[in-house]
Write an enzyme that holds these catalytic residues in place. Structure first.
Site, PDB file in Angstrom:
ATOM      1  CG  ASN A  42      46.261 -13.735  27.238  1.00 19.16           C
ATOM      2  OD1 ASN A  42      46.542 -13.155  28.341  1.00 19.16           O
ATOM      3  ND2 ASN A  42      45.635 -14.680  27.041  1.00 19.16           N
ATOM      4  CG  ASP A  43      51.246 -13.928  27.379  1.00 18.17           C
ATOM      5  OD1 ASP A  43      50.499 -14.063  28.421  1.00 18.17           O
ATOM      6  OD2 ASP A  43      51.687 -14.764  26.401  1.00 18.17           O
ATOM      7  CB  VAL A  44      51.083  -7.392  25.206  1.00 16.40           C
ATOM      8  CG1 VAL A  44      52.172  -8.054  24.217  1.00 16.40           C
ATOM      9  CG2 VAL A  44      49.687  -7.294  24.618  1.00 16.40           C
TER      10      VAL A  44
ATOM     11  CB  ALA B  78      53.250 -16.188  29.131  1.00 22.23           C
TER      12      ALA B  78
END
Length: 271
Positions: A197-199, A238
């Site tokens: 997700n965030d990466v 996040a």
């Protein structure tokens, strides 16, 4: 020992959001420090040595992860990065994500020239590494060039994804770190994001006001087509929406990662 644990818990309670993987590694270090302190209190040399080793290993991992996120440890601990603020207006997501069925995704993969798999923590939770390897072998048999993009903090700690893929006998020369593969996405037909997700959030690169701005990401959105395997549209650590999900070249394949990849394997075999 109790004092060390209490101080450690109080130190990390304010931390949240995308810094959670760093916090987990830091808590591992705290457990080693607590064990070493207990060793001194009990006069147990073995406990002192083992605690010191665990504490040092935790600090080394924490340092690696903070560098991977382009942050300092002081900024993680005292910056309240990812913490929610109260009293502001509620942001309602109005963009639309496009979904895809397994049969259509399988056609995209089978007729691609190159595919990059992007594993994340969702792959680890679903234990889908063996199914991913089977899918990759099927595609390679059809002449598709296969690579795996590994972000340093894609799992719970550095090397997590590498270990999982090694367990499934994924060839080591197909694994590429962020710096090695980021330029390849521009020339890739399909990028398959599995539980990451965030990466992969392009906001970290494009939006200075984003809480994740400045964090190194995989440039997945630059591939010609992107297929995201995910249970739902829920945010990552996040706590923010991933802009990748709403890109014109992205399609969402909803469901458990293991079942979704198994469905892709079945569809590719039938082509």
């Amino acid at each position: 020992m109790a004092v060390s644990l209490i101080l450690g818990i109080q130190l990390v309670i304010p931390i949240g959001g995308a810094d959670m993987p760093v916090v987990i590694s830091l808590l591992n270090s705290y457990s080693g420090v607590a064990a070493a302190a207990a060793g001194f209190a009990l006069g147990n040399l073995a406990l002192i040595v083992s605690g010191a080793l665990v504490g040092a290993a935790g600090l080394i991992l924490t340092n690696i992860m903070t560098k991977a996120m382009n942050r300092s440890l002081a900024n993680v601990v005292f910056g309240a990065f990812g913490a929610a603020t109260s009293g502001g207006p509620v942001q309602v997501e109005t963009r639309t994500a496009r979904s895809v069925q397994a049969e259509d995704a399988a056609v995209m993969l089978a007729y691609a020239r190159s595919v990059i798999f992007v594993p994340g923590y969702g792959l680890a939770v679903a234990q889908a590494q063996h199914q991913v390897r089977e899918l990759a072998d099927l595609l390679a048999g059809k002449g598709v060039r296969i690579k795996y993009a590994i972000h340093p903090v894609a799992g719970r700690m550095p090397g997590h994804m590498n270990v999982l893929l090694a367990e499934a006998n994924v060839p080591y020369d197909e694994l590429y770190d962020l710096d090695e593969i980021n330029d390849d996405f521009r020339n890739t037909d399909v990028a398959v994001v599995i539980g990451a997700n965030d990466v992969t959030n392009p906001a970290a690169r494009d939006q200075p006001d984003s809480p994740v701005y400045g964090m190194p990401i995989l440039n997945v959105d630059m591939a010609q087509h992107v297929i995201v395997l995910k249970r739902s549209m829920s945010p990552g650590f996040a706590g923010i929406d991933n802009d990748l999900f709403f890109k014109d070249n992205t399609r969402m394949l909803f469901g458990d990662a293991r079942r979704s990849v198994t469905a892709l394997v079945s569809e590719v075999k039938g082509l």
